[in-house]
Structures are given as structure tokens and as C-alpha cells.
Design an enzyme around this catalytic site. Structure first.
Site, mmCIF file in Angstrom:
data_model
loop_
_atom_site.group_PDB
_atom_site.id
_atom_site.type_symbol
_atom_site.label_atom_id
_atom_site.label_comp_id
_atom_site.label_asym_id
_atom_site.label_seq_id
_atom_site.Cartn_x
_atom_site.Cartn_y
_atom_site.Cartn_z
ATOM 1 N N ASP A 105 0.562 -1.238 0.077
ATOM 2 C CA ASP A 105 -0.082 0.332 0.296
ATOM 3 C C ASP A 105 1.057 1.049 0.129
ATOM 4 O O ASP A 105 1.810 1.430 -0.048
ATOM 5 C CB ASP A 105 -0.957 0.101 1.003
ATOM 6 C CG ASP A 105 -0.256 -0.099 2.670
ATOM 7 O OD1 ASP A 105 0.572 -0.811 2.709
ATOM 8 O OD2 ASP A 105 -0.469 1.301 3.423
ATOM 9 N N HIS A 110 1.500 -8.904 -4.414
ATOM 10 C CA HIS A 110 0.364 -8.371 -3.938
ATOM 11 C C HIS A 110 1.148 -7.012 -3.455
ATOM 12 O O HIS A 110 1.759 -6.672 -2.159
ATOM 13 C CB HIS A 110 -0.411 -7.999 -2.905
ATOM 14 C CG HIS A 110 -1.363 -7.614 -2.709
ATOM 15 N ND1 HIS A 110 -2.517 -7.737 -2.591
ATOM 16 C CD2 HIS A 110 -1.567 -6.198 -1.438
ATOM 17 C CE1 HIS A 110 -3.687 -6.990 -2.227
ATOM 18 N NE2 HIS A 110 -2.902 -5.977 -1.435
ATOM 19 N N ASP A 143 1.253 -17.401 -6.658
ATOM 20 C CA ASP A 143 1.480 -15.952 -6.901
ATOM 21 C C ASP A 143 0.341 -15.270 -7.390
ATOM 22 O O ASP A 143 0.495 -15.426 -8.829
ATOM 23 C CB ASP A 143 2.402 -16.504 -7.745
ATOM 24 C CG ASP A 143 3.762 -15.595 -8.437
ATOM 25 O OD1 ASP A 143 3.681 -14.346 -8.285
ATOM 26 O OD2 ASP A 143 4.172 -15.632 -9.663
ATOM 27 N N GLU A 154 1.926 -10.582 -0.586
ATOM 28 C CA GLU A 154 2.465 -8.963 -0.138
ATOM 29 C C GLU A 154 3.660 -8.610 0.068
ATOM 30 O O GLU A 154 4.507 -9.963 0.008
ATOM 31 C CB GLU A 154 1.547 -9.169 0.555
ATOM 32 C CG GLU A 154 1.467 -7.169 1.111
ATOM 33 C CD GLU A 154 0.519 -5.845 2.019
ATOM 34 O OE1 GLU A 154 0.082 -5.233 1.387
ATOM 35 O OE2 GLU A 154 0.521 -7.006 2.368
#
Length: 611
Positions: A209, A538, A580, A589
Site C-alpha cells: 500500500d 500484492h 503467486d 504481499e
């Protein structure tokens, strides 16, 4: 196959004839006949010979390191050959029943092939039945991955352009300048009411993020600076190609400084630390320049404040020798650490409870919590670092009052072991003067570490993948590759440093073998490295940049026994429950505290390759 049967029948006739003359000849001829039969079978079985799954450290091996390869899926012929790059045969043999081991989680069986006798640097090829794989013996096994792991932090930088001359095709324009961040109502004070604009630029995006978190930043920096005294010689000349390269400071310290500068801006006027700088909700999978949400600093917390105090105290003493490049920083960092510790003493149980915050304040915040309802371990770590930097008995007294009762793997939510190992390395690296008081803490820390290590490595050579990691379901949690395989290997290297017992170093390398490919899925869990590595982490930047390959040097979380988001998982068994897939945030992630483990481990492995 027909030829083999005729050959065997003919041999029996000859043996019968010879036996009538001299019984001793029978054993000799039978042994040669059986070996010839096996060799001829390997030529004539062809497609009938079963392909093998070869599990190997895809980074390579140090010349004098143990070199074990795990072979799975072979039920018929079990012959192997090793050749060098010129095709010359180096070694040959058969997979033996005595070297067969079963999985903890299934009926899978694998064989160990020990190639430790191969010590000459070069490229080699191992062939089992029809399956062939390349491996390398060299002195710089982890150089490239260590540089990439450090460089990954550059790709995570907020508030500056990521330029092509440093980033190649992964360049991008500046975004998230964070010069007009709002004080969230949960963080409001008389000095800074809700809605006050503050400037909080620089720093690293935390994970997949785009938010920035003090707790995890403090831990990630702490993990890298913790090991720094051991690996300084190795890292000081490692050129990572970032904007600051060549300024007379090791690039790892240059990169860490970029985040330390941001952390200083997160200290409120009273000394406490805002828990995080965040948008109300996670951004979509878009590039940073396309993000539109307002960003806030939210509630101060005791744990964030103490993580800040610890990492700033460490930075103060390590960066002191670079006063020319960072004028005034060492003093500034120490002053900030002391102010933070004082705030924590006055506010010892201010915990970040996002659900409570959202009931009382607006806008609601739904990003990562890094919630921790116990600050004793943070008090211990911060007091340790402040004592090591200042020598003040007050901080040693504080540390003794918060000593942990047992050993724990260091993670962002439990940092006491960072204090223990920081203490040990401070004295074992020759930078600390021992006293009767410091020896008490040293012996306490050493006993905890060694007792854990002895239990951890027990019988690792008898496991399917010949590593202490990966034998229990509990090994496979969120961030298993970082907080498990890598961090535990790092602890074993630190145990070696304080004991000089090589068994700990051997087992640290075994964990590295697992992380880099000697595992059930054949993954090297670092993007851009090995023959099989994650392509779809991710990670918003890697997903949205239009480039097929992800940013290199990122350590993904790895198999997670409790992963259940979506239908991504082919296997139920814990050590194979990995996907994956961009959507698999619990296994795929990336995060700065996972890459800090990768940086520390690879630097330590390179430093101790000859031991």
C-alpha cells in the site's frame, strides 16, 4: 527394456558356469552384472524413467559451504550425475534409501544428495534421470540479492521522482509529497487542532500500500541497524546505485536516512509520535501519481513512540561517524529519542485501537492498524538502545525492569529480542566496555538466545528439506519467509557470533537454502531472482506500472497455513499453501519489515561465508 532382460539372462548362464569352477568369482561377476544392468537401464528406459523434482538453492553455494540438494518424485531409477560447464563428469551415484525423508505434512518423500565435496568455483549441472538443473559455486552468492534488497527500499520511496538512471524501466514521477498532511481529529491537541496542516515528506511506503507507519518503520530500521556492527565491512563499499551513492556513506545508511528524516517529522510538539500517516482507505491498484485521497496523521501511541525512540537512539550512535555528511543529525536523533521516551513514561498505555477511533472520530480510518496492546517489549528495546548510546545508568535500570521472561522471535509486535541481540553484538563486536552490571544483562541475553537456538536446530538434517524451518504447521504464518525462515536464520548467525559454534551457522545457511529454492514449491521467494520467483506480488506499483516483471529484490510473505482469501490455493498442506497471485495478500504481499530481514540475512551470510 528387451535388451536388458536378454542381457540379464545371459549373465546368469555365465555365472552358473563360473560358479562350478570357483564360487568366489560368482559374487564379483554378479556385482558387475547388476551395476551394468542399472547403467544400461538408464539408457534404455527412456521415457519410462520418472522425471525428478530437484529442489536447490537457486542463488548458489559458497565453496566451503554444505551443499545439499533435495530430490523428490523419483520412484523408479535413482541415478544422478554431476558435470561441470565443460561437460566433464564430476560426481555420480544413486539416491539411497538411507537418505530418504518424508514430509511432516503428507506422504511426500524426498532424497538428499550431498555435493559438499565440490568446492571449486564454477557452474555445474546436476542430472537425476531426465531432469537437469544448473547450480553455481562462488564467493559472491548473495551480493546481487543483497544489493537488490536494499535497492527495493529506494523503489518504495515517497515524495520524490524515482529516476531512470537509478531505476531503469521502473522509473516513475514524484508523488505523495506529503507537505500538506492534515492532523486527524484523533491526533488533535491544543497546539495542533484537528485540520492543522503539517509537512511530513519523504519516507518509505510500508508494503503493498501507499501509507507510512511508525511502528513498522522503527522495526525495519531497527532490524537492519541491529546487525550493522557485524556486517559494516561488507556493506561499506556495496554500491546500490541510488542518488546518494558515492557520498562517503554506506548506501544502506543513505537509504535508511531517507526514512529517518520522515520519522522525525512525525514527532508531535510534546514528544509523542503519530502512529501513522495514512489515507482513510487503501488506494486502489493505481500508480502513486494517480492517488487522490487526503492524507492524515492519526492518534499518537505508546508503541510507536518507543519504536521511534529505539531506532533513533541506534541511529544516533551509528551515524555519529558521518557528521560531515549529516551535520547535527546524531545529536538531533538522540534528543528526539529522549523526548519520545519521556512521553512514553508519562503515557505508558496509550494504545492504537482503530475500532475505537472510528467510533469517535471522522473520517474513519480503515488502513493497517499495527495494533499492539502491550508496550513492555518496546520499553525494554528503547531503554537498551538509549543505554548503549548514552551510558546512562537510568536507562539500564529501566531495561532491567522490563526484561522479557522468555525468548521470542523479533517481529514488529514483539521487539524485546532486538534489545537482547543489540546488547550482545554491542559487546561482542568490541564497541562496549563490560562492567559487572552489563555482564548480568549479557549473560541473561546469551542464555535466552542459545537455549532457543539449540531447540530450534535439533535434528534439522533429518527433515525432508534439511532445514530447521518448515517442519511445523506453526512455521507457516503470515510472513513465514521473513519472520520465520530469514529472521530465524539471522538469529542463528548471531548465536554463532557469541558462541563460535559452527552448527548455528550451518543451520542458518540451511534456512537460506529453503528461502531461495530448496522448498516444496521450488520458489525463490525474492522477486527477480532464481529460476522460479514471484511474478505477481500484492504490490500496487508492480501491479500498475505496465511492466511485466515486478520490481526486483522484494521478499514476499510465502506459504501461510491459514491463507483463505479467494480460490487461489492449489494445495492444503501448510508448506505449499502459497499463490503467486496479486490477490493473495496473506502469502504474496511485500513489506519493508520483510525486506529488512532479507537485507540483514544476506549481508550476514556474505560476511560469514568462510566460517
Amino acid at each position: 527394456m528387451f535388451f536388458c532382460i536378454i542381457h540379464f539372462a545371459y549373465s546368469l548362464i555365465i555365472c552358473n558356469f563360473v560358479a562350478k569352477l570357483q564360487p568366489i568369482y560368482l559374487g564379483i561377476i554378479m556385482k558387475k552384472t547388476i551395476f551394468a544392468l542399472l547403467l544400461s537401464s538408464s539408457m534404455t528406459l527412456g521415457a519410462s524413467a520418472q522425471d525428478a523434482a530437484i529442489h536447490i538453492n537457486q542463488m548458489g553455494f559458497f565453496p566451503h559451504q554444505e551443499k545439499v540438494v533435495v530430490v523428490e518424485g523419483v520412484k523408479m531409477l535413482k541415478k544422478y550425475n554431476v558435470t561441470d560447464a565443460s561437460g566433464h563428469k564430476i560426481e555420480r551415484g544413486f539416491l539411497l534409501k538411507d537418505n530418504a525423508y518424508r514430509s511432516t505434512f503428507s506422504d511426500d518423500q524426498a532424497y538428499h544428495i550431498d555435493l559438499s565435496s565440490i568446492i571449486r568455483p564454477g557452474d555445474y549441472y546436476l542430472e537425476v534421470n531426465k531432469t537437469k538443473t544448473k547450480f553455481t559455486v562462488k564467493n559472491d552468492v548473495y551480493d546481487d540479492v543483497c544489493k537488490a534488497a536494499i535497492k527495493a527500499f529506494y523503489y518504495q520511496r515517497s515524495g520524490m521522482p524515482i529516476e531512470a538512471k537509478y531505476a531503469g524501466k521502473w522509473n516513475r514521477p514524484a508523488a505523495h509529497m506529503d507537505t500538506e498532511v492534515l492532523v486527524h481529529p484523533s491526533a488533535a491537541t491544543e497546539a495542533r487542532p484537528a485540520g492543522t496542516k503539517i509537512s511530513s515528506p519523504k519516507g518509505w511506503y510500508d508494503a503493498g500500500d501507499y501509507n507510512k507507519y511508525i511502528v513498522n518503520s522503527g522495526f525495519a530500521i531497527g532490524q537492519m541497524l541491529n546487525i550493522y556492527p557485524l556486517v559494516e565491512e561488507y556493506l561499506k563499499d556495496l554500491d546500490v546505485n541510488i542518488p546518494e551513492s558515492g557520498n562517503g556513506v554506506p548506501d544502506i545508511l543513505n537509504e535508511i536516512y531517507y526514512n529517518l528524516e520522515w520519522m522525525l517529522t512525525m514527532q508531535d510538539t510534546d514528544g509523542g509520535l503519530y502512529h501513522k500517516l495514512t489515507t482513510p482507505n487503501f488506494e486502489g491498484f493505481v500508480m502513486p501519481k494517480d492517488c487522490k485521497q487526503q492524507r492524515y496523521v492519526v492518534q499518537k501511541s505508546t508503541c510507536a513512540t518507543l519504536d521511534f525512540a529505539a531506532s533513533m537512539a541506534m541511529a544516533s550512535r551509528i551515524y555519529a561517524k558521518y557528521e560531515k555528511q549529516f551535520p547535527g543529525f546524531s545529536k538531533k536523533a538522540l534528543d528526539a529519542a529522549k523526548r519520545a521516551y519521556l512521553w512514553a513514561l508519562q503515557n505508558p498505555e496509550v494504545y492504537y485501537r482503530q475500532e475505537v477511533l472510528n467510533k469517535n472520530f471522522s473520517p474513519k480510518v480503515n488502513t493497517g492498524t499495527y495494533g499492539d496492546m502491550n508496550a513492555k517489549d518496546e520499553f525494554f528495546w528503547a531503554a537498551i538502545e538509549l543505554y548503549l548510546t548514552t551510558g546512562s545508568d537510568m536507562f539500564l535500570k529501566e531495561a532491567n525492569s522490563y526484561k522479557p521472561s522468555n525468548f521470542s522471535i523479533p517481529v514488529w509486535g514483539n521487539v524485546s529480542t532486538l534489545g537482547l541481540t543489540s546488547w550482545l553484538l554491542h559487546y561482542y563486536c568490541g564497541t562496549g566496555k563490560r562492567t559487572s552490571e552489563t555482564l548480568q544483562m549479557e549473560n541473561f541475553a546469551k542464555d535466552l538466545l542459545v537455549n532457543w537456538a539449540d531447540k530450534y536446530i535439533n535434528n534439522s538434517e533429518k527433515t525432508m528439506f534439511m532445514a530447521p524451518f518448515g517442519t511445523k504447521k506453526s512455521d507457516f504464518h503470515w510472513a513465514s519467509m521473513a519472520e520465520g525462515a530469514a529472521t530465524e536464520a539471522l538469529l542463528l548467525i548471531q548465536t554463532y557470533v557469541v558462541t563460535k559454534d559452527k552448527k548455528y551457522l550451518i543451520n542458518a545457511r540451511r534456512n537460506a537454502d529453503y528461502l531461495f529454492g530448496r522448498n516444496p514449491l521450488n520458489y525463490c521467494y525474492v522477486t527477480g531472482f532464481g529460476q522460479k520467483s514471484p511474478m505477481n506480488p500484492h504490490h500496487r506499483i508492480s501491479a500498475a506500472d505496465g511492466i511485466e516483471e515486478p520490481i526486483p529484490g522484494l521478499l514476499v510473505g510465502g506459504p501461510n497455513a491459514t491463507a483463505n482469501e479467494g480460490k487461489y490455493y492449489e494445495f492444503e498442506q501448510p508448506d505449499k499453501r502459497y499463490a503467486d497471485n496479486q490477490g493473495s495478500y496473506t502469502t504474496n504481499e511485500i513489506a519493508i519489515n520483510w525486506n529488512s530481514a532479507l537485507v540483514a540475512l544476506t549481508a550476514a551470510l556474505q560476511t560469514y561465508q568462510e566460517y
